[in-house]
Scaffold this active site. Structure first.
Site, PDB file in Angstrom:
ATOM      1  CG  PHE A 156      29.010  47.028  45.336  1.00 46.55           C
ATOM      2  CD1 PHE A 156      30.126  47.832  45.349  1.00 46.55           C
ATOM      3  CD2 PHE A 156      28.266  46.926  46.510  1.00 46.55           C
ATOM      4  CE1 PHE A 156      30.520  48.531  46.479  1.00 46.55           C
ATOM      5  CE2 PHE A 156      28.639  47.635  47.646  1.00 46.55           C
ATOM      6  CZ  PHE A 156      29.765  48.433  47.627  1.00 46.55           C
TER       7      PHE A 156
ATOM      8  CG  ASN B 289      24.549  47.723  44.535  1.00 48.66           C
ATOM      9  OD1 ASN B 289      25.129  46.931  45.238  1.00 48.66           O
ATOM     10  ND2 ASN B 289      24.851  49.002  44.499  1.00 48.66           N
TER      11      ASN B 289
ATOM     12  NE  ARG C 226      65.883  32.727  17.972  1.00 51.98           N
ATOM     13  CZ  ARG C 226      66.869  33.382  18.596  1.00 51.98           C
ATOM     14  NH1 ARG C 226      67.285  33.007  19.792  1.00 51.98           N
ATOM     15  NH2 ARG C 226      67.409  34.449  18.035  1.00 51.98           N
TER      16      ARG C 226
ATOM     17  CE1 TYR D  44      66.299  36.887  20.178  1.00 52.15           C
ATOM     18  CE2 TYR D  44      65.545  38.744  21.499  1.00 52.15           C
ATOM     19  CZ  TYR D  44      66.519  37.797  21.200  1.00 52.15           C
ATOM     20  OH  TYR D  44      67.673  37.768  21.920  1.00 52.15           O
TER      21      TYR D  44
ATOM     22  CD  GLU E 233      28.662  54.859  46.582  1.00 50.63           C
ATOM     23  OE1 GLU E 233      28.955  55.185  45.414  1.00 50.63           O
ATOM     24  OE2 GLU E 233      27.500  54.585  46.944  1.00 50.63           O
TER      25      GLU E 233
ATOM     26  CE1 TYR F 298      22.351  51.832  51.552  1.00 51.23           C
ATOM     27  CE2 TYR F 298      23.039  49.682  50.723  1.00 51.23           C
ATOM     28  CZ  TYR F 298      22.910  51.055  50.561  1.00 51.23           C
ATOM     29  OH  TYR F 298      23.342  51.638  49.393  1.00 51.23           O
TER      30      TYR F 298
ATOM     31  CG  HIS G 265      21.205  55.620  41.021  1.00 56.77           C
ATOM     32  ND1 HIS G 265      20.456  56.314  41.933  1.00 56.77           N
ATOM     33  CD2 HIS G 265      22.284  55.155  41.701  1.00 56.77           C
ATOM     34  CE1 HIS G 265      21.039  56.265  43.111  1.00 56.77           C
ATOM     35  NE2 HIS G 265      22.156  55.570  42.998  1.00 56.77           N
TER      36      HIS G 265
END
Length: 540
Positions: free
Chosen positions: A362, A199, A286, A283, A448, A57, A87
């Site tokens: 990734f 990636n 404080r 508050y 995915e 791969y 991409h």
């Protein structure tokens, strides 16, 4: 590590401060010799596996849902180029210069760890682009945070092959022309290199690294603002007594309490009402150590994750010396034949010497969750700051020595009424920010099927940081204005006097109404560029 204006990239020691040095101050980048050797060794492993003819791969297959499609050796270079082109399909505004530089640096540092299988010429091109200020035009939206920040990294990487666009000296050029200004020629990508370039988590990590640096400055400024407010509202610092912190020993709380004591040391204003009949402060004053301390703890939590991520290999697949993969007995090869180095796991491919393993480094979840937590923390920091602003300007809450809305002629003038409105508006925006890491949209045909949305978390965190910084700037301005109505014979503390002077150098007292947007922006800028932090550090 940073040495003057040089950052040595070795894949192991990059810090958020180094990222800021390169992204913002243009520090020179050098690649460590040991890192170069790791890159060369990693490339040799890739070539060995490719030459073995095995299916691996990222080396000779399709991507995502097309993982089972085998690519012929003659088409491998085309495969890598097509990967970048396809991409690079992001959207939205182009990233700004510092975001692009942060991405370039963090991608370079991940590659030189020596697990990505790229050639030395690839990392040299990235380093030269940084040093010669060739900045790819990168679309900001499109990342799902798994498989990393694919679309933005593809836009970044297109320039390496002479495509896409980049800015040089403010001019937008075609990729090849931009490379030429740095004496570089476009690369022809070899096996694995396209995938290795896109990636990873570098958009998320680069932005997060800068956010850590910025948030630490905002926290320091908020402590100074809170200390100044404590003084001008005639509050006490008894809440910062070390005994109180020891019986609830959160690190951030103790650090902030100590900081407030240092900021107000020698304060005649605080001493002037030490024996007053007020039993307790509100508050927002404080509980300042508890709230600011919890925010500091959250920022530290993000820094911890960023420092790990900066020095991690986050692409897929990763290339190992076979001995590194044998720590798990289930991955131990049963024989010496080619392909058995993957052992019982068919999703790893290898030879006697090298192995390629598909994993999920990734995935941006380690950053996404902490970035969302970071947004919550900054929202609380801004919220308590705004409440202190209200105590200084609100006629129903003010001390007797403070006029309504801190103007000498209330009614004719509105004074500091509207900056508090702006602070409230910014906090509302922060509270309305979603938590992107809780969302998930499966992609790539279901391959995915769980993503982190870490880049979306990073952009949300950046917006929250900018809002928080402005709110704290409003408190500093308001505290300085309130100081004008305190007995001028009484001195501020060692640190609060510095904060007052820094504000006054950018913004004179408001005697009659004027637009305050520029004043707010100027004081926020003094927080952002570290001026306030440096001036305080020199005194405390």
């Amino acid at each position: 590590m940073t040495d003057c204006e040089t950052v040595v990239v070795d894949g192991a020691s990059l810090t958020p401060d180094d990222v800021a040095a390169v992204a913002r101050r243009g520090a020179t980048v050098e690649i460590a010799e040991d890192a170069r050797a790791a890159v060369v060794a990693s490339r040799e492993r890739v070539e060995e596996i490719v030459e073995s003819g095995q299916t691996a791969y990222g080396l000779n297959t399709g991507f995502g849902q097309l993982v089972d499609t085998r690519i012929e050796e003659s088409e491998i270079e085309r495969l890598q180029t097509n990967l970048l082109r396809s991409h690079a399909s992001g959207a939205g505004r182009p990233l700004d210069e510092e975001e692009v530089r942060a991405m370039l640096l963090t991608r370079l540092n991940a590659l030189v760890k020596g697990y990505s299988g790229v050639r030395e010429v690839v990392v040299d091109h990235l380093a030269t682009m940084l040093n010669e200020r060739v900045h790819p035009v990168v679309r900001s939206r499109g990342s799902l945070g798994a498989s990393g920040d694919l679309a933005p990294l593809a836009h970044l990487s297109l320039v390496l092959i002479g495509e896409g666009e980049a800015t040089v000296d403010g001019e937008r050029l075609a990729g090849a022309d931009a490379l030429a200004t740095a004496g570089l020629t476009p690369l022809t990508l070899a096996s694995k290199e396209g995938l290795a370039l896109i990636n990873g988590t570098q958009l998320t990590t680069g932005i997060a690294a800068l956010l850590v640096v910025d948030a630490e400055r905002v926290c320091e400024a908020a402590d100074a603002a809170g200390a100044l407010t404590t003084e001008v509202t005639m509050g006490t610092t008894a809440n910062c007594n070390p005994a109180v912190q020891r019986v609830r020993p959160h690190a951030g709380q103790a650090a902030v309490a100590e900081r407030i004591r240092a900021l107000t040391a020698d304060s005649e204003i605080v001493e002037s009402h030490a024996n007053c009949d007020r039993v307790q402060d509100a508050y927002s004053i404080r509980c300042l150590p508890q709230v600011h301390g919890a925010v500091r703890d959250a920022v530290d939590h993000l820094r911890e994750a960023v420092e790990v991520e900066l020095n991690s290999a986050t692409d897929n697949p990763l290339v190992f010396d076979v001995r590194e993969s044998l720590s798990d007995s289930r991955a131990r090869p049963d024989s010496k034949s080619s392909g058995d180095a993957a052992g019982a796991d068919g999703r790893a491919t290898g030879t006697d010497e090298s192995v390629v393993i598909s994993g999920g480094n990734f995935h941006g979840e380690p950053l996404a969750l902490r970035l969302d937590y970071f947004v919550s923390a900054l929202t609380e920091l801004a919220a308590i700051s705004e409440r202190r602003v209200d105590r200084m300007v609100n006629p129903n809450l003010q001390e007797e020595h403070l006029p309504p809305f801190l103007t000498p002629e209330p009614g004719l003038n509105s004074g500091f009424m509207i900056p508090q409105y702006t602070a409230a508006s910014l906090i509302n925006e922060m509270r309305a920010t979603g938590r992107p890491s809780m969302d998930n949209t499966p992609v790539s045909g279901g391959q995915e099927d769980h993503v982190s949305m870490s880049a979306t978390s990073a952009f949300a965190a950046k917006s929250a940081l900018e809002n928080a910084r402005t709110v704290v700037a409003v408190e500093l301005l308001t505290g300085a204005q309130a100081s004008e109505f305190v007995d001028d014979s009484l001195a501020h503390g060692r640190g609060t006097s510095v904060a007052y002077r820094v504000v006054r150098e950018a913004s004179p007292p408001v005697v009659e109404d004027r637009s305050l947007d520029g004043d707010m922006e100027a004081v926020a800028g003094l927080i952002a560029d570290g001026t306030l932090s440096k001036r305080l550090a020199a005194e405390l």
